[in-house]
Design a protein around this motif. Sequence first.
Motif, PDB file in Angstrom:
ATOM      1  N   TRP A 101       0.856  -1.195   0.000  1.00  0.00           N
ATOM      2  CA  TRP A 101       0.000   0.000   0.000  1.00  0.00           C
ATOM      3  C   TRP A 101       0.886   1.237   0.000  1.00  0.00           C
ATOM      4  O   TRP A 101       1.855   1.300   0.754  1.00  0.00           O
ATOM      5  CB  TRP A 101      -0.872   0.045   1.258  1.00  0.00           C
ATOM      6  N   VAL A 102       0.547   2.222  -0.819  1.00  0.00           N
ATOM      7  CA  VAL A 102       1.280   3.490  -0.770  1.00  0.00           C
ATOM      8  C   VAL A 102       0.292   4.631  -0.556  1.00  0.00           C
ATOM      9  O   VAL A 102      -0.753   4.701  -1.204  1.00  0.00           O
ATOM     10  CB  VAL A 102       2.188   3.680  -2.015  1.00  0.00           C
ATOM     11  N   LEU A 103       0.609   5.478   0.427  1.00  0.00           N
ATOM     12  CA  LEU A 103      -0.223   6.647   0.712  1.00  0.00           C
ATOM     13  C   LEU A 103       0.487   7.873   0.149  1.00  0.00           C
ATOM     14  O   LEU A 103       1.550   8.270   0.640  1.00  0.00           O
ATOM     15  CB  LEU A 103      -0.413   6.824   2.227  1.00  0.00           C
ATOM     16  N   HIS A 115      -4.804  11.173  13.755  1.00  0.00           N
ATOM     17  CA  HIS A 115      -6.090  10.512  13.892  1.00  0.00           C
ATOM     18  C   HIS A 115      -6.716  10.188  12.527  1.00  0.00           C
ATOM     19  O   HIS A 115      -7.144   9.062  12.272  1.00  0.00           O
ATOM     20  CB  HIS A 115      -6.998  11.435  14.723  1.00  0.00           C
ATOM     21  N   LEU A 116      -6.738  11.185  11.614  1.00  0.00           N
ATOM     22  CA  LEU A 116      -7.300  10.961  10.269  1.00  0.00           C
ATOM     23  C   LEU A 116      -6.480   9.920   9.507  1.00  0.00           C
ATOM     24  O   LEU A 116      -7.017   9.077   8.798  1.00  0.00           O
ATOM     25  CB  LEU A 116      -7.312  12.264   9.471  1.00  0.00           C
ATOM     26  N   LEU A 117      -5.161   9.999   9.690  1.00  0.00           N
ATOM     27  CA  LEU A 117      -4.261   9.079   8.996  1.00  0.00           C
ATOM     28  C   LEU A 117      -4.532   7.637   9.428  1.00  0.00           C
ATOM     29  O   LEU A 117      -4.681   6.735   8.588  1.00  0.00           O
ATOM     30  CB  LEU A 117      -2.814   9.478   9.305  1.00  0.00           C
ATOM     31  N   SER A 118      -4.642   7.401  10.725  1.00  0.00           N
ATOM     32  CA  SER A 118      -4.844   6.013  11.157  1.00  0.00           C
ATOM     33  C   SER A 118      -6.256   5.534  10.825  1.00  0.00           C
ATOM     34  O   SER A 118      -6.459   4.358  10.514  1.00  0.00           O
ATOM     35  CB  SER A 118      -4.501   5.820  12.635  1.00  0.00           C
ATOM     36  N   ARG A 119      -7.223   6.463  10.825  1.00  0.00           N
ATOM     37  CA  ARG A 119      -8.588   6.066  10.461  1.00  0.00           C
ATOM     38  C   ARG A 119      -8.659   5.644   8.996  1.00  0.00           C
ATOM     39  O   ARG A 119      -9.300   4.661   8.625  1.00  0.00           O
ATOM     40  CB  ARG A 119      -9.571   7.204  10.722  1.00  0.00           C
ATOM     41  N   MET A 120      -7.949   6.393   8.155  1.00  0.00           N
ATOM     42  CA  MET A 120      -7.960   6.071   6.728  1.00  0.00           C
ATOM     43  C   MET A 120      -7.346   4.683   6.474  1.00  0.00           C
ATOM     44  O   MET A 120      -7.896   3.878   5.721  1.00  0.00           O
ATOM     45  CB  MET A 120      -7.188   7.161   5.998  1.00  0.00           C
ATOM     46  N   ILE A 121      -6.227   4.408   7.125  1.00  0.00           N
ATOM     47  CA  ILE A 121      -5.579   3.102   6.947  1.00  0.00           C
ATOM     48  C   ILE A 121      -6.519   1.987   7.419  1.00  0.00           C
ATOM     49  O   ILE A 121      -6.697   0.981   6.729  1.00  0.00           O
ATOM     50  CB  ILE A 121      -4.214   3.057   7.685  1.00  0.00           C
ATOM     51  N   GLU A 123      -9.776   2.003   7.553  1.00  0.00           N
ATOM     52  CA  GLU A 123     -10.945   1.873   6.667  1.00  0.00           C
ATOM     53  C   GLU A 123     -10.604   1.257   5.317  1.00  0.00           C
ATOM     54  O   GLU A 123     -11.462   0.679   4.659  1.00  0.00           O
ATOM     55  CB  GLU A 123     -11.603   3.246   6.424  1.00  0.00           C
ATOM     56  N   LEU A 124      -9.355   1.404   4.881  1.00  0.00           N
ATOM     57  CA  LEU A 124      -9.024   0.988   3.508  1.00  0.00           C
ATOM     58  C   LEU A 124      -8.161  -0.264   3.409  1.00  0.00           C
ATOM     59  O   LEU A 124      -7.993  -0.803   2.311  1.00  0.00           O
ATOM     60  CB  LEU A 124      -8.316   2.133   2.766  1.00  0.00           C
ATOM     61  N   ARG A 125      -7.612  -0.724   4.529  1.00  0.00           N
ATOM     62  CA  ARG A 125      -6.598  -1.790   4.419  1.00  0.00           C
ATOM     63  C   ARG A 125      -7.134  -3.076   3.802  1.00  0.00           C
ATOM     64  O   ARG A 125      -6.362  -3.850   3.233  1.00  0.00           O
ATOM     65  CB  ARG A 125      -5.922  -2.046   5.775  1.00  0.00           C
ATOM     66  N   ASP A 126      -8.438  -3.319   3.879  1.00  0.00           N
ATOM     67  CA  ASP A 126      -9.015  -4.519   3.259  1.00  0.00           C
ATOM     68  C   ASP A 126      -9.817  -4.189   2.002  1.00  0.00           C
ATOM     69  O   ASP A 126     -10.557  -5.020   1.488  1.00  0.00           O
ATOM     70  CB  ASP A 126      -9.917  -5.250   4.264  1.00  0.00           C
ATOM     71  N   ASP A 127      -9.685  -2.953   1.519  1.00  0.00           N
ATOM     72  CA  ASP A 127     -10.464  -2.544   0.346  1.00  0.00           C
ATOM     73  C   ASP A 127      -9.807  -3.084  -0.937  1.00  0.00           C
ATOM     74  O   ASP A 127      -8.594  -3.054  -1.076  1.00  0.00           O
ATOM     75  CB  ASP A 127     -10.529  -1.008   0.284  1.00  0.00           C
ATOM     76  N   PRO A 128     -10.613  -3.558  -1.886  1.00  0.00           N
ATOM     77  CA  PRO A 128     -10.017  -4.084  -3.120  1.00  0.00           C
ATOM     78  C   PRO A 128      -9.389  -2.999  -4.008  1.00  0.00           C
ATOM     79  O   PRO A 128      -8.502  -3.300  -4.803  1.00  0.00           O
ATOM     80  CB  PRO A 128     -11.206  -4.740  -3.843  1.00  0.00           C
ATOM     81  N   VAL A 129      -9.823  -1.752  -3.880  1.00  0.00           N
ATOM     82  CA  VAL A 129      -9.324  -0.699  -4.775  1.00  0.00           C
ATOM     83  C   VAL A 129      -8.400   0.280  -4.038  1.00  0.00           C
ATOM     84  O   VAL A 129      -7.323   0.643  -4.524  1.00  0.00           O
ATOM     85  CB  VAL A 129     -10.505   0.101  -5.392  1.00  0.00           C
ATOM     86  N   GLY A 130      -8.826   0.745  -2.858  1.00  0.00           N
ATOM     87  CA  GLY A 130      -8.129   1.820  -2.152  1.00  0.00           C
ATOM     88  C   GLY A 130      -9.019   3.044  -2.128  1.00  0.00           C
ATOM     89  O   GLY A 130     -10.204   2.965  -2.505  1.00  0.00           O
ATOM     90  N   GLY A 131      -8.497   4.180  -1.712  1.00  0.00           N
ATOM     91  CA  GLY A 131      -9.350   5.359  -1.629  1.00  0.00           C
ATOM     92  C   GLY A 131      -8.599   6.593  -1.183  1.00  0.00           C
ATOM     93  O   GLY A 131      -7.368   6.600  -1.121  1.00  0.00           O
ATOM     94  N   GLN A 166      -3.891   9.740  -0.565  1.00  0.00           N
ATOM     95  CA  GLN A 166      -4.625   8.882  -1.480  1.00  0.00           C
ATOM     96  C   GLN A 166      -3.895   7.537  -1.448  1.00  0.00           C
ATOM     97  O   GLN A 166      -2.684   7.480  -1.688  1.00  0.00           O
ATOM     98  CB  GLN A 166      -4.653   9.493  -2.874  1.00  0.00           C
ATOM     99  N   MET A 167      -4.630   6.493  -1.091  1.00  0.00           N
ATOM    100  CA  MET A 167      -3.995   5.213  -0.745  1.00  0.00           C
ATOM    101  C   MET A 167      -4.371   4.122  -1.744  1.00  0.00           C
ATOM    102  O   MET A 167      -5.538   3.784  -1.893  1.00  0.00           O
ATOM    103  CB  MET A 167      -4.470   4.841   0.673  1.00  0.00           C
ATOM    104  N   PHE A 168      -3.358   3.610  -2.445  1.00  0.00           N
ATOM    105  CA  PHE A 168      -3.579   2.572  -3.456  1.00  0.00           C
ATOM    106  C   PHE A 168      -2.442   1.557  -3.393  1.00  0.00           C
ATOM    107  O   PHE A 168      -1.394   1.819  -2.807  1.00  0.00           O
ATOM    108  CB  PHE A 168      -3.654   3.201  -4.858  1.00  0.00           C
ATOM    109  N   ARG A 169      -2.663   0.400  -4.028  1.00  0.00           N
ATOM    110  CA  ARG A 169      -1.588  -0.583  -4.162  1.00  0.00           C
ATOM    111  C   ARG A 169      -0.547  -0.011  -5.130  1.00  0.00           C
ATOM    112  O   ARG A 169      -0.908   0.550  -6.187  1.00  0.00           O
ATOM    113  CB  ARG A 169      -2.131  -1.896  -4.738  1.00  0.00           C
TER     114      ARG A 169
END
Length: 226
Positions: A101-103, A115-121, A123-131, A166-169
């Motif tokens: 994963w790269v942010l 806080h926002l940074l850890s919440r985003m990780i 919420e997205l760590r199991d997402d198929p696309v990222g966000g 913005q976090m994607f593979r």
Amino acid sequence: MSDFYALVPAAGSGSRMSSELPKQYLDLAGRPMIYHALTTLCACPNIKTVFVVLAPDDEHFKRYDWSHCAGKLEPLYCGGATRAESVSNGLLSSELEPNDWVLVHDAARPCLSAHLLSRMIAELRDDPVGGILAVPVADTLKRGDAQQRIAHTEPRENLWQAQTPQMFRAGLLAQALQQCKSVTDEASAIEALGLQPRLVGSDSSNFKVTYPQDIVLAELLLNQRK
Ligand code: CTP
Ligand code: MG
């Protein structure tokens, strides 16, 4: 298990700031602007390495003491002519695994909170696309014409303002940016592949410092958190 990395494009000149010194090095609450986001990203326990993409002739970065970043910081002197090019070059130089994963986070968003940074990780760590972090549009939106008169009012339902991170593979993002070079954020390149990145609710404190008047607001927020 894949790892998390951050990549910070910091090779811009800050033309809208109209200052001699590139925007990311302007003084903000007693530190260069770039210090704040890099410190927050390096302090995040999930993030292994923070790559900073600098202009090839950057003379400023090495003048600062980065010892508090605990060896997590890796400068890459491969910035390009556009933000997308800087991110693309940085991804190539970073040699990440396709599944990592790269942010991607703007150096010019110094008020990103832990806080926002850890919440985003989370919420997205199991997402198929990222966000991406984003804020629902609050103001009424007007479409202007060439004479700067209101042509009509745009409905704001389901409209969001994109922020970073913005976090994607890493593999998917590198491929997306290869195919789509004229984008202003990573999500647009992913969208061009027909995928739908997730919107993670953020707040306006994570704004981008763009104009001289933004400095005052960013300093107020940063000093309040000290
Ligand atoms: N950026 C970059 N390489 C570029 C252009 C921009 O790495 N060729 C980075 C900036 O340093 C910044 C982030 O992308 O951290 C967001 O860009 P922006 O806020 O637009 O910064 P600038 O492009 O420097 O400012 P301006 O558009 O006003 O010239
Ligand atoms: Mg720019």
